[in-house]
Structures are given as structure tokens and as C-alpha cells.
Scaffold this motif. Sequence first.
Motif, PDB file in Angstrom:
ATOM      1  N   THR A   5       1.017  -1.603   0.004  1.00 46.50           N
ATOM      2  CA  THR A   5       0.247   0.307   0.272  1.00 46.50           C
ATOM      3  C   THR A   5       0.562   1.201  -0.231  1.00 46.50           C
ATOM      4  O   THR A   5       2.203   1.179   0.240  1.00 46.50           O
ATOM      5  CB  THR A   5      -0.627   0.217   1.250  1.00 46.50           C
ATOM      6  OG1 THR A   5      -0.107   0.240   2.184  1.00 46.50           O
ATOM      7  CG2 THR A   5      -1.862  -0.798   1.239  1.00 46.50           C
ATOM      8  N   VAL A   6       0.660   2.566  -1.032  1.00 43.77           N
ATOM      9  CA  VAL A   6       0.656   4.119  -0.917  1.00 43.77           C
ATOM     10  C   VAL A   6       0.687   4.704   0.280  1.00 43.77           C
ATOM     11  O   VAL A   6      -1.352   4.625   0.194  1.00 43.77           O
ATOM     12  CB  VAL A   6       1.308   4.248  -1.846  1.00 43.77           C
ATOM     13  CG1 VAL A   6       1.634   5.467  -2.127  1.00 43.77           C
ATOM     14  CG2 VAL A   6       1.925   3.243  -2.710  1.00 43.77           C
ATOM     15  N   ARG A   7       0.848   5.702   0.863  1.00 46.34           N
ATOM     16  CA  ARG A   7      -0.181   6.405   1.896  1.00 46.34           C
ATOM     17  C   ARG A   7       1.133   7.702   1.816  1.00 46.34           C
ATOM     18  O   ARG A   7       2.171   7.634   1.839  1.00 46.34           O
ATOM     19  CB  ARG A   7       0.068   6.217   2.948  1.00 46.34           C
ATOM     20  CG  ARG A   7       1.060   5.767   4.181  1.00 46.34           C
ATOM     21  CD  ARG A   7       0.009   5.592   5.555  1.00 46.34           C
ATOM     22  NE  ARG A   7       1.976   5.246   6.483  1.00 46.34           N
ATOM     23  CZ  ARG A   7       2.453   6.606   7.373  1.00 46.34           C
ATOM     24  NH1 ARG A   7       1.494   7.736   7.164  1.00 46.34           N
ATOM     25  NH2 ARG A   7       3.521   6.108   8.260  1.00 46.34           N
ATOM     26  N   GLU A  60       3.852   0.907   2.114  1.00 49.61           N
ATOM     27  CA  GLU A  60       3.971   0.084   2.813  1.00 49.61           C
ATOM     28  C   GLU A  60       4.246  -1.803   2.921  1.00 49.61           C
ATOM     29  O   GLU A  60       3.056  -1.640   1.758  1.00 49.61           O
ATOM     30  CB  GLU A  60       3.408   0.141   4.282  1.00 49.61           C
ATOM     31  CG  GLU A  60       3.738   1.351   4.646  1.00 49.61           C
ATOM     32  CD  GLU A  60       2.907   1.989   5.641  1.00 49.61           C
ATOM     33  OE1 GLU A  60       2.814   1.918   6.782  1.00 49.61           O
ATOM     34  OE2 GLU A  60       1.890   2.075   5.480  1.00 49.61           O
ATOM     35  N   ASP A  61       4.486  -2.628   3.379  1.00 44.85           N
ATOM     36  CA  ASP A  61       4.407  -3.976   2.954  1.00 44.85           C
ATOM     37  C   ASP A  61       4.004  -4.786   4.969  1.00 44.85           C
ATOM     38  O   ASP A  61       4.981  -5.066   5.119  1.00 44.85           O
ATOM     39  CB  ASP A  61       5.655  -4.685   2.637  1.00 44.85           C
ATOM     40  CG  ASP A  61       5.249  -5.917   1.890  1.00 44.85           C
ATOM     41  OD1 ASP A  61       3.608  -6.349   1.910  1.00 44.85           O
ATOM     42  OD2 ASP A  61       6.395  -6.555   1.708  1.00 44.85           O
ATOM     43  N   ASP A  62       3.231  -5.341   4.110  1.00 41.27           N
ATOM     44  CA  ASP A  62       3.032  -5.890   5.937  1.00 41.27           C
ATOM     45  C   ASP A  62       2.854  -5.003   7.148  1.00 41.27           C
ATOM     46  O   ASP A  62       3.283  -4.965   8.148  1.00 41.27           O
ATOM     47  CB  ASP A  62       3.173  -6.901   5.960  1.00 41.27           C
ATOM     48  CG  ASP A  62       2.451  -7.753   7.647  1.00 41.27           C
ATOM     49  OD1 ASP A  62       1.407  -7.491   7.745  1.00 41.27           O
ATOM     50  OD2 ASP A  62       3.199  -8.339   7.988  1.00 41.27           O
ATOM     51  N   GLY A  63       2.187  -3.219   6.916  1.00 42.84           N
ATOM     52  CA  GLY A  63       2.531  -2.527   8.011  1.00 42.84           C
ATOM     53  C   GLY A  63       4.059  -1.795   8.178  1.00 42.84           C
ATOM     54  O   GLY A  63       4.006  -0.252   9.136  1.00 42.84           O
TER      55      GLY A  63
END
Length: 166
Positions: A5-7, A60-63
Motif C-alpha cells: 500500500t502507499v500513503r 508499506e508491506d504488512d505495516g
Amino acid sequence: MTEITVRPLEPDDWALYRTVRLAALADAPEAFGSTLGREQAFAEGDWRERLTCRSQFLAEDDGGACGLIGIVPTDPGAAELVSMWVSPAARGRGAGDHLVREALRWAGDHGHPQVHLWVTEGNTPAEHLYTRHGFRRTGRTQPVRPGSADREFAMVRPAPRPLATA
């Protein structure tokens, strides 16, 4: 395998940004116009200001953080991608594509349809990533850092042309 995910990062995320940026500079010192030693000396205010002056995104990957990309408006209608990095453990899993797409989305949403960037000569995986997203070499080159023998080349993703009407 988890989904990447990207934030966006905010000024209050300065400590996380510092950690990931320093990891990037340690992992790939030849790829950046700055150095690990220079940025290790930055104070909290320097990190917060960076996050105020640019849009910076975290993958992020798995937080856990696994990549960064920044985008900075440069001219009316144009912006520059900066500080792109994906951790070695996340390479080849789409993190770079997620980051580039998010930065390009931000650029388009904020009136910067033309985007340019610099890539270190010999960084073929990065060039392929950017080419997949419509970037092309411009023919311009420069040293990675002043006085450096390492070179980087410019790439641009031109603003989309308006459709012709009949």
C-alpha cells in the motif's frame, strides 16, 4: 505475500521518513544527489520542512515501510519525481509501480501533467520502471552530485496532448 500500500507522509511522520530515507541513502548512495552523512546531521525541523515542501509517499508491506517517492512542483504545469527508493526485500513485487502511480496521480490532480526526473546511469531497473509509466530520456545529463564522476540522465513524461476534434 501481503499487498503493498502507499500513503502520503505528513510533517508529524518526520521520524519514520528520516528512518526510511537514511536506509535508502545507505542502500544506494550512488543513486541520490545527497549523502548519508549529510542527512544524518539533519535536525527534526529539517525533516518536517521537507515534508511540508513536497508531497512524499511511503510504500508499506504488512505495516512496514518498504519504499519512498517524492514529487515537487517545479514550474507551472510541471513537477519532478525525487527520492525514489524501494527496499531490497520489496524489489520486484510492484512497490515501485505503486509509488510512481501515486506520485503521477498527485501530479495530475494538482495541475502538473508533465513530470520529469533524473536516473543514475547504469540503473537499468529504474529506467525500465519509469519507461513503463511513459517516461522517455531527454538527452540531458549531469553529475549525480557536484564533483562526482557518476552521471545521471533526465527523463520526462510529457503532458498528455488534448484530443483533436473533428
